[in-house]
Design an enzyme around this catalytic site. Structure first.
Site, PDB file in Angstrom:
ATOM      1  N   SER A   1       0.786  -1.280  -0.014  1.00  9.66           N
ATOM      2  CA  SER A   1      -0.119  -0.026   0.030  1.00  9.66           C
ATOM      3  C   SER A   1       0.840   1.356  -0.086  1.00  9.66           C
ATOM      4  O   SER A   1       0.299   2.234  -0.281  1.00  9.66           O
ATOM      5  CB  SER A   1      -1.093   0.021   1.259  1.00  9.66           C
ATOM      6  OG  SER A   1      -0.303   0.055   2.317  1.00  9.66           O
TER       7      SER A   1
ATOM      8  N   THR B   1      -2.512   3.326   2.865  1.00  6.38           N
ATOM      9  CA  THR B   1      -1.645   4.412   2.896  1.00  6.38           C
ATOM     10  C   THR B   1      -1.358   4.685   4.290  1.00  6.38           C
ATOM     11  O   THR B   1      -1.566   3.773   5.341  1.00  6.38           O
ATOM     12  CB  THR B   1      -2.736   5.631   2.811  1.00  6.38           C
ATOM     13  OG1 THR B   1      -3.480   5.842   1.668  1.00  6.38           O
ATOM     14  CG2 THR B   1      -2.003   7.159   3.207  1.00  6.38           C
TER      15      THR B   1
ATOM     16  N   THR C   1       1.787   7.018   0.088  1.00  3.47           N
ATOM     17  CA  THR C   1       0.810   6.029  -0.407  1.00  3.47           C
ATOM     18  C   THR C   1       1.407   5.544  -1.869  1.00  3.47           C
ATOM     19  O   THR C   1       1.838   6.383  -2.586  1.00  3.47           O
ATOM     20  CB  THR C   1      -0.661   6.488  -0.209  1.00  3.47           C
ATOM     21  OG1 THR C   1      -1.598   5.180  -0.679  1.00  3.47           O
ATOM     22  CG2 THR C   1      -0.937   7.495  -1.209  1.00  3.47           C
TER      23      THR C   1
ATOM     24  N   ARG D   1      -4.114   9.163 -12.028  1.00  7.34           N
ATOM     25  CA  ARG D   1      -5.027   9.576 -10.839  1.00  7.34           C
ATOM     26  C   ARG D   1      -4.230   9.910  -9.600  1.00  7.34           C
ATOM     27  O   ARG D   1      -3.257   9.181  -9.083  1.00  7.34           O
ATOM     28  CB  ARG D   1      -6.047   8.204 -10.562  1.00  7.34           C
ATOM     29  CG  ARG D   1      -6.986   8.652  -9.525  1.00  7.34           C
ATOM     30  CD  ARG D   1      -6.293   7.834  -8.017  1.00  7.34           C
ATOM     31  NE  ARG D   1      -7.397   7.863  -6.832  1.00  7.34           N
ATOM     32  CZ  ARG D   1      -7.036   7.575  -5.889  1.00  7.34           C
ATOM     33  NH1 ARG D   1      -5.877   7.499  -5.301  1.00  7.34           N
ATOM     34  NH2 ARG D   1      -8.040   7.560  -4.871  1.00  7.34           N
TER      35      ARG D   1
ATOM     36  N   GLY E   1      -4.653  10.792  -5.414  1.00  8.81           N
ATOM     37  CA  GLY E   1      -5.380  10.617  -4.507  1.00  8.81           C
ATOM     38  C   GLY E   1      -5.419  11.732  -3.356  1.00  8.81           C
ATOM     39  O   GLY E   1      -5.044  12.868  -3.799  1.00  8.81           O
TER      40      GLY E   1
ATOM     41  N   THR F   1      -6.378   7.975   5.750  1.00  9.51           N
ATOM     42  CA  THR F   1      -6.134   6.648   4.854  1.00  9.51           C
ATOM     43  C   THR F   1      -7.616   6.536   4.450  1.00  9.51           C
ATOM     44  O   THR F   1      -8.591   6.942   4.912  1.00  9.51           O
ATOM     45  CB  THR F   1      -5.309   5.542   5.432  1.00  9.51           C
ATOM     46  OG1 THR F   1      -6.465   5.109   6.550  1.00  9.51           O
ATOM     47  CG2 THR F   1      -4.321   6.116   6.039  1.00  9.51           C
ATOM     48  N   GLY F   2      -7.795   5.537   3.331  1.00 10.93           N
ATOM     49  CA  GLY F   2      -8.909   5.313   2.775  1.00 10.93           C
ATOM     50  C   GLY F   2      -9.153   5.899   1.488  1.00 10.93           C
ATOM     51  O   GLY F   2      -8.305   6.394   0.834  1.00 10.93           O
TER      52      GLY F   2
HETATM   53  N1  GLY Z   1      -5.838   7.577   0.506  1.00  7.68           N
HETATM   54  C1  GLY Z   1      -5.061   6.845  -0.545  1.00  7.68           C
HETATM   55  C2  GLY Z   1      -5.786   7.200  -1.800  1.00  7.68           C
HETATM   56  O1  GLY Z   1      -6.823   7.233  -2.056  1.00  7.68           O
HETATM   57  O2  GLY Z   1      -4.983   7.383  -2.687  1.00  7.68           O
END
Ligand code: GLY
Length: 323
Positions: free
Chosen positions: A88, A212, A230, A240, A242, A263-264
């Site tokens: 992760s 993350t 992350t 992309r 985050g 995180t998430g």
């Molecule tokens: N929290 C990490 C992500 O969505 O990239």
């Protein structure tokens, strides 16, 4: 800087961890600090595994030698980033849909309110350190993609292949398991694949697809710093980004209040400016635990208006000053 914010009626609680579920019994037990702990350093991470423990020991050693929160956070985050078994974060992180590992990280120094971040950074094992250099040596906040890579190389970081055999096999299995009905990286589809029995059997330890890590610390001067790092949403679209490199979303630090990290699912965290919200709530007198819960409630209230079945994947960590 030792400026007190005692008039704001801070609680004697310094660590708050909001779990990614709005089911209160699931919130982990919090640690309490009293005002006697005011000058004692502190370091926490969202990573609860053995590597997280090692990271905390490393960061703690820096703090115990009188090092800064910024340096402690960096050293601790690096331990997690270079762990090849961790899918992760950093080296060994799961790649995007093309099989390319693209890393995001942010850093913030609560003493100076300075911040730095990198996004979609390829081939560099320790994006937290690059984010720290952006913070300390430029007046920019975010560098992306090839610009971030050029900056890292200029600072002497070596380019390396970040895709481990373990991550490559998981990515290939993801491609194999796709069906014509699958959409392009939509979260439901991703979760459906991860739930497939064959996938679970071969990769039982792959739990966190938005995995993350956050590291937050207070040093012996009372200065606060934080970092979020992350590999982002696994199998994400190329390019992309985050929440992790977005200041106010994946991370926020304010020396006079405290720090928070998320995180998430990054998209939800970005749209709710969750880390900034948590720090604001703590400024208003909420404990870290309460502030993390407030953020989760705010997210759930919003999204359940649109989708009554919405269930949050977010987790937050927060610390505040003891006054
Ligand atoms: N929290 C990490 C992500 O969505 O990239």
């Amino acid at each position: 800087m030792k400026k007190s914010v005692s008039r704001r009626n801070f609680f004697n609680q310094t660590i708050g961890i909001g779990a990614g579920a709005l089911l209160l019994p699931l919130f982990p037990k919090i640690n309490l600090r009293s005002s006697a702990d005011r000058n004692k350093p502190l370091i926490i991470t969202s990573h609860s595994n053995e590597t997280g423990q090692k990271a905390m020991e490393t960061g703690w050693e820096v703090l115990m030698k009188g090092g800064s929160a910024v340096d402690a956070v960096e050293k601790a985050a690096n331990i997690i980033e270079v762990d090849p078994e961790d899918t992760s974060v950093g080296y060994g992180g799961l790649p995007n849909e093309r099989g390319v590992v693209q890393l995001d990280a942010s850093f913030m120094d609560g003493k100076t309110y300075s911040a730095g971040a990198v996004a979609c950074l390829e081939n560099i094992k320790t994006p937290a350190s690059v984010a720290k250099l952006v913070m300390q040596h430029t007046d920019h906040v975010i560098l992306v993609g090839t610009g971030a890579l050029e900056f890292a190389k200029a600072w002497g970081f070596a380019e390396e292949n970040l895709l481990t055999e373990k991550a490559r096999k998981i990515w290939l299995r993801w491609k194999e398991e796709m069906s014509p009905a699958d959409d392009w990286g939509a979260p439901e589809h991703l979760q459906n694949i991860m739930k497939k029995e064959s996938y679970r059997k071969d990769f039982p330890d792959i739990e966190h697809h938005y995995g993350t890590t956050n590291v937050l610390a207070i040093d012996t001067n009372g200065d606060i710093a934080g970092c979020t790092t992350t590999s982002g949403l696994s199998f994400k679209l190329n390019g992309r980004i985050g929440d992790s490199p977005i200041i106010g979303a994946g991370l926020y630090v304010d020396n006079e209040v405290g720090a928070a990290g998320a995180t998430g699912r990054g998209e939800d965290v970005i749209k709710s400016c969750a880390s900034y919200y948590i720090v604001l709530r703590m400024k208003e007198g909420r404990t870290p635990q309460q502030a993390c819960e407030d953020a989760l409630r705010m997210i759930v209230d919003r999204y359940r208006k649109v989708n009554p079945d919405y269930f949050p994947s977010e987790k937050f960590v927060a610390i505040n000053r003891v006054c």
